[in-house]
Write a protein that holds these residues in place. Structure first.
Motif, PDB file in Angstrom:
ATOM      1  N   VAL A  64       0.836  -1.204   0.000  1.00 25.89           N
ATOM      2  CA  VAL A  64       0.000   0.000   0.000  1.00 25.89           C
ATOM      3  C   VAL A  64       0.873   1.258   0.000  1.00 25.89           C
ATOM      4  O   VAL A  64       0.632   2.202  -0.754  1.00 25.89           O
ATOM      5  N   TYR A  67       2.426   1.655  -3.369  1.00 30.16           N
ATOM      6  CA  TYR A  67       1.403   2.070  -4.336  1.00 30.16           C
ATOM      7  C   TYR A  67       1.152   3.573  -4.235  1.00 30.16           C
ATOM      8  O   TYR A  67       1.157   4.291  -5.246  1.00 30.16           O
ATOM      9  N   THR A 315      -5.890   6.249  -5.332  1.00 32.58           N
ATOM     10  CA  THR A 315      -5.221   5.143  -4.626  1.00 32.58           C
ATOM     11  C   THR A 315      -6.132   4.481  -3.607  1.00 32.58           C
ATOM     12  O   THR A 315      -6.218   3.264  -3.564  1.00 32.58           O
ATOM     13  N   THR A 316      -6.810   5.281  -2.788  1.00 32.16           N
ATOM     14  CA  THR A 316      -7.700   4.640  -1.819  1.00 32.16           C
ATOM     15  C   THR A 316      -8.946   4.103  -2.499  1.00 32.16           C
ATOM     16  O   THR A 316      -9.433   3.035  -2.174  1.00 32.16           O
ATOM     17  N   THR A 318      -9.323   2.808  -5.317  1.00 36.01           N
ATOM     18  CA  THR A 318      -9.123   1.549  -6.019  1.00 36.01           C
ATOM     19  C   THR A 318      -9.194   0.344  -5.079  1.00 36.01           C
ATOM     20  O   THR A 318      -9.466  -0.769  -5.492  1.00 36.01           O
ATOM     21  N   LEU A 319      -8.964   0.590  -3.789  1.00 39.43           N
ATOM     22  CA  LEU A 319      -9.050  -0.516  -2.828  1.00 39.43           C
ATOM     23  C   LEU A 319     -10.486  -0.768  -2.389  1.00 39.43           C
ATOM     24  O   LEU A 319     -10.782  -1.817  -1.816  1.00 39.43           O
ATOM     25  N   LEU A 323     -11.929  -4.226  -0.882  1.00 38.91           N
ATOM     26  CA  LEU A 323     -12.240  -4.322   0.544  1.00 38.91           C
ATOM     27  C   LEU A 323     -13.729  -4.566   0.776  1.00 38.91           C
ATOM     28  O   LEU A 323     -14.111  -5.385   1.608  1.00 38.91           O
ATOM     29  N   PRO A 328     -11.278  -7.178  -7.014  1.00 32.82           N
ATOM     30  CA  PRO A 328     -10.400  -6.041  -7.254  1.00 32.82           C
ATOM     31  C   PRO A 328     -10.898  -5.198  -8.411  1.00 32.82           C
ATOM     32  O   PRO A 328     -11.377  -5.728  -9.412  1.00 32.82           O
ATOM     33  N   ALA A 333      -4.869  -3.649  -7.260  1.00 38.11           N
ATOM     34  CA  ALA A 333      -5.702  -4.323  -6.265  1.00 38.11           C
ATOM     35  C   ALA A 333      -5.738  -5.823  -6.528  1.00 38.11           C
ATOM     36  O   ALA A 333      -5.759  -6.633  -5.597  1.00 38.11           O
ATOM     37  N   MET A 336      -2.730  -7.301  -5.077  1.00 39.40           N
ATOM     38  CA  MET A 336      -2.843  -7.333  -3.610  1.00 39.40           C
ATOM     39  C   MET A 336      -3.732  -8.500  -3.181  1.00 39.40           C
ATOM     40  O   MET A 336      -3.493  -9.149  -2.164  1.00 39.40           O
TER      41      MET A 336
END
Lengths: 511, 165, 332
Positions: A64, A67, A315-316, A318-319, A323, A328, A333, A336
């Motif tokens: 993270v 990234y 960036t956030t 895309t998670l 999550l 993803p 993602a 990850m």
């Protein structure tokens, strides 16, 4: 999870305690972002043997941080040498490089760093509190709406082509045409590939970007001995005080950073939309809302802020699908997810039930990564701008040698180095004859994405073109798009008329 | 040179890109001719748009030529005359590096490309060009091959290092 | 250039390097095989199901082969790009392909690819087999396959699939044919976006290999499985088979992941291929591997140590299916 002060401070405290893994990750990420060809996802894949050996929390923290930092790093070469490190930084070249040319490299870098760090920080904190809401975005924005969202990005072609609209449109259409190369999305039949297998998957993006920007820039820069004309650079050396001043001054653009980063966050939360779409749309919207749209493209601070805070907002975002839903939304993602699966950690809603500390922890780590990047800003602003005084006879060969490497890395084809050189020639001709390379690139990047969403939407509707106007959100976006395109010329006319009425009035200060 | 010619804007070079784009569009349409409609649709739409734009542009150019505002010169396409030779050698070296990299491998290609480009672009003395190129090649090797383990074609240098380590 | 050539040190290094160059491959002897890391071609993107499974197996395989694996991903043209590039790689048993037999054989059959299974490329060892499944997102109104079919008789029901040349797509077309229902297949190009479309409700349902909805846990509801019996009733909410739920008589539709080599490797290096097969089979029964599969959320029931004969038989059967549904899958 209930948010009280103790929980939040616990999350952040824990994230800070992993500083020793975050700092190297940030350094690797900054370099990877700045070297074209290395983006977060392929760097993470290269480093997978390392991350798979770590425990899952450290591995996630490492990925993270890397990234986030890579999204900041991408803007550096875009500003200094007109070479975007990643597709998400392509829009940064539009004003970043003109600032460098005007001798304002320090200022541009400071804007880029502050926008990135603050944008990333804001969007990660928003995500921490609004994750359930953000995760719903994907339920409302489907292929139809995606087509319109991406058209906002495409509208940028018209904006940057203001000088000679016809040439700008030709450049954009040429980019779209090149972007339509490769196997079609439904039947996988290769189109317009000259029979090259390496083009079956479409124009490889990184070599195209490297060619259009880096190779052509290297050829053009050799016409002068240095990047910045002698005398226009205030001084060769920048003091700490000056770098600090520029960094603090950049915070005055806080409002633009807030809204463009949230725009980035929302676009990032959509499955399949990434940093390049977000940064083009943010730049286009900033131009639309600016009081001084005519300054965009000439080295305007807002033109650096918009793409940089948006691509760090992504960036956030895309998670979020990973999550919240367990699928993803983008390539980083996806990688990850492999690491999570490898460690047997569930993801999606189960992650929040079974390991809430890890789920919320990831977002806290993002916020903390951005906080940790702050001390990196000052030395980077101070020293990096020096690259612009290096003689071009050294700079150009280095740029070519190392960006060709970058063209090779993502897929491992020598062919892609050739693609980069071919696009270099296209880029050189475009630059020398008044076609905007960014317009070509926007076409190459957005073309295949729009085509995919368009074909999916059409197929779902049973090939009814009216499907494009079938959703409320989609229609609202259409209206906004039309306003975005139609208003600026009208406003301009009105302003010209007003100026004729009151010849003494003058333009207001920058927003 | 008459005054009128001096004032006319050379647009010969400006035509390169639209003509190439139009040719590609035609090739694209030809390549999808027998395909299912969904595979053709966007390409044919785009080709139509592109050809339309290029036609408008050509009309603009033809009218400009007719009125004497434009000329068919190549203008500034190749940049300042004095550095043209150096820059074209540099471009050829770039192509040579592409051809050689499968045999020479990453490190030697990078080194030779850098060294020869520096020299071609006028870096003197020679040893300085070679020195900087060697540092560049080695740093590249260390970063890309040794640290990151990317799959570049291996050449004599990489194989030698592998044998030694 | 004089200084360049006269540099004695450089000349010496260059000479040594040139001397080493041709001799290195010659040093490779079979007792040492594999003397380098194994290169694995994955004809889909990073972060997909193939990547997940390949990493789980190579993690444990390294123990038996005493070599690590390096991955290259070649998504594009439904796997065609990966297959063609794999055929160009060194045919000496150090380059393997991690295939997904079902979709990839169909792709080879339908697209203009100059590769013939058996003559150019051989699947040497299966690692897992899973049936195809129809499933919906947790918020979907469809509770049973019967409801979905009934609705599909009234209006075309949209089904997200990974791609048209895929056993799951064939399954849906066959089901439509048998029941008179109309399924509109929407190819999303990869398992992740396909699953996302079903979960977010962009499409009515999805047809994918069964491991996909299982790894999604409560986000997915399996409606039917294209198999003779449900191999994992506990993990699918006791979902029925398609034939049970729809009263049809469709063949089981499965896809196996398998390692493949170029056919010439089998002829020139048979002992290497034997070593590969033996070590893969050892890996498949290793408790560490079973644990790794379970940890990734994939049912261990899917582990399948089918040999070359079984893998090639599956390929042949799949090719036959592809020919049967050719027109529907190619839009011709």
């Amino acid at each position: 999870m209930e948010y009280d002060l103790a929980t939040v401070s616990g999350l952040f405290g824990h994230a800070f305690s992993m500083w020793w893994i975050m700092i190297p990750a940030i350094m690797v990420g900054l370099v990877a972002g700045a070297v074209p060809g290395f983006a977060a996802h392929n760097t993470i894949i290269i480093l997978l043997p390392l991350t798979l050996a770590l425990n899952v929390e450290l591995a996630l923290t490492f990925m993270v941080s890397l990234y986030c930092a890579s999204h900041l790093g991408g803007g550096i070469p875009a500003i200094l040498v007109n070479i975007p490190g990643t597709g998400g930084a392509a829009a940064t070249t539009l004003d970043g490089y003109p600032m460098t040319k005007n001798g304002q490299a320090v200022k541009a870098l400071a804007l880029c760093f502050v926008a990135s760090v603050l944008g990333g920080l804001i969007s990660s904190i928003v995500t921490l509190f609004a994750l359930p809401m953000l995760s719903k975005v994907g339920y409302y924005i489907h292929s139809v709406e995606m087509v319109v969202v991406m058209l906002f990005g495409l509208a940028l072609i018209a904006s940057i082509a203001a000088q000679d609209m016809l040439k700008g449109l030709i450049a954009g259409a040429f980019g779209l045409m090149l972007g339509a190369m490769g196997a079609d999305h439904i039947y996988a039949t290769p189109r317009g590939t000259f029979g090259f297998l390496a083009l079956f998957d479409g124009v490889p993006l990184v070599p195209a970007l490297i060619g259009l920007f880096a190779i052509s820039e290297a050829l053009v820069m050799l016409e002068e001995t240095t990047l910045v004309k002698q005398g226009s650079q205030s001084r060769g050396r920048v003091t700490w005080r000056e770098s600090a001043k520029e960094v603090f001054h950049a915070f005055t653009y806080w409002w633009q950073i807030v809204w463009t980063s949230i725009l980035g966050l929302i676009i990032g939360a959509l499955p399949g939309a990434g940093a390049s779409i977000a940064s083009f749309v943010a730049y286009q919207q900033s131009l639309f809302f600016s009081k001084t749209p005519e300054k965009f493209g000439t080295g305007h601070p807002q033109g650096v802020i918009a793409p940089e805070s948006a691509n760090n907002g992504v960036t956030t975002g895309t998670l979020v699908p990973l999550l919240a839903i367990g699928v993803p939304g983008g390539s980083t993602a996806a990688v990850m997810m492999i690491v999570l699966q490898f460690h047997g950690v569930p993801f999606g809603p189960r992650l929040f039930v079974e390991q809430p500390q890890l789920a919320y922890g990831v977002i806290a780590v993002m916020a903390v990564s951005y906080i940790m990047m702050i001390p990196f800003m000052f030395p980077m602003v101070r020293y990096m701008s020096r690259i612009t005084v290096i003689s071009t006879v050294y700079l150009a060969p280095f740029i070519v040698a190392f960006t060709l490497v970058g063209a090779f890395v993502p897929r491992g084809f020598i062919f892609d180095m050739g693609v980069a050189v071919a696009f270099g020639v296209i880029g050189y001709i475009a630059r020398k004859t008044g076609y905007h390379v960014a317009a070509i690139l926007i076409g190459v990047i957005l073309g295949p994405l729009i085509e995919r969403s368009f074909l999916l939407a059409m197929r779902i509707s049973g090939n009814d073109p009216m499907v494009m106007f079938s959703s409320t959100i989609g229609n609202v976006l259409w209206v906004m798009l039309i306003l975005t395109l139609a208003l600026p010329p009208l406003m301009q006319r009105r302003r010209a008329w007003l100026e004729r009425q009151t010849p003494k009035s003058h333009a207001g200060p920058d927003a | 040179m008459t005054e009128k010619q001096a004032a006319s804007k050379p647009v010969g070079a400006d035509l390169i890109l639209p003509v190439c784009a139009a040719l590609y569009a035609l090739y694209y349409v030809w390549s999808v001719w027998d395909f299912p409609a969904e595979a053709q649709f966007s390409g044919i739409m785009l080709a139509g748009l592109l050809l339309l734009l290029v036609t408008i542009y050509l009309i603009r150019v033809l009218r400009g030529l007719a009125s004497g505002r434009y000329s068919m010169g190549f203008g500034d396409l190749f940049g300042p005359r004095e550095s043209r030779r150096n820059r074209s050698v540099f471009f050829c070296l770039m192509l040579a590096a592409l051809v050689l990299v499968p045999w020479l491998g990453f490190t030697l290609t990078t080194f030779s490309f850098l060294a020869s480009s520096f020299i071609a672009l006028g870096v003197r003395p020679f040893w300085r060009a070679v020195q900087i190129a060697a540092v560049g090649g080695l740093v590249g090797w260390f970063f890309f091959i040794f640290l990151l383990g990317t799959h570049f074609p291996k050449g004599p240098f990489e194989l030698l290092v592998e044998a030694l380590i | 250039m004089k200084n360049f050539v006269r540099n004695a040190g450089f000349t010496a290094i260059a000479a040594m390097a040139l001397a080493t160059y041709p001799s290195v491959p010659a040093l490779a002897q079979d007792a040492d095989y594999p003397d380098s890391n194994i290169s694995i071609t994955i004809p889909t993107g990073e972060g997909g199901g193939a990547d997940r499974d390949a990493r789980a197996i190579t993690k444990v395989w390294a123990k038996y082969l005493e070599r690590n694996s390096e991955f290259s991903y070649y998504p594009g043209a439904a796997g065609q790009v990966g297959y063609e590039f794999f055929m160009k790689s060194k045919a000496d048993g150090t380059h393997l392909m991690f295939s997904n037999i079902g979709p990839e054989v169909i792709m080879l059959e339908l697209q203009d690819v100059p590769i013939t299974i058996g003559e150019d490329l051989v699947y040497i060892q299966k690692t897992s087999t899973e049936p195809m499944a129809i499933w919906v997102g947790a918020n979907s109104k469809f509770e049973t396959l019967q409801q979905l079919i009934e609705e599909a008789k009234e209006r075309p029901v949209t089904i997200s699939v990974s791609r048209l040349p895929h056993p799951a797509s064939i399954g849906m077309l066959a089901l439509g044919e048998a029941t008179g229902a109309e399924f509109n297949l929407i190819p999303y190009g990869g398992g992740n976006p396909t699953a996302m479309a079903a979960i977010t409700g962009e499409v009515d349902a999805s047809a994918l290999p069964l491991a996909n909805p299982i790894t999604l846990g409560p986000e997915a509801r399996v409606l039917g499985i294209f198999a003779d019996e449900n191999p994992v009733p506990d993990q699918t909410g006791n979902a029925p088979t398609v034939n049970e739920a729809a009263g049809t008589d469709l063949p089981a539709l499965t896809s196996s992941r398998a390692f493949a080599v170029q056919a010439s490797v089998l002829e020139e290096y048979p002992e290497r291929v034997e070593l590969l097969k033996k070590t893969i089979r050892e890996t498949l029964v290793d408790p560490d591997y079973v644990a790794a599969v379970a940890a990734a959320g994939v049912p261990v029931e899917f582990i399948d140590p089918g040999d070359q004969e079984a893998a090639m038989a599956e390929a042949a059967a799949t090719a036959e299916l592809a020919t049967k549904y050719r027109d529907l899958l190619t839009g011709e």
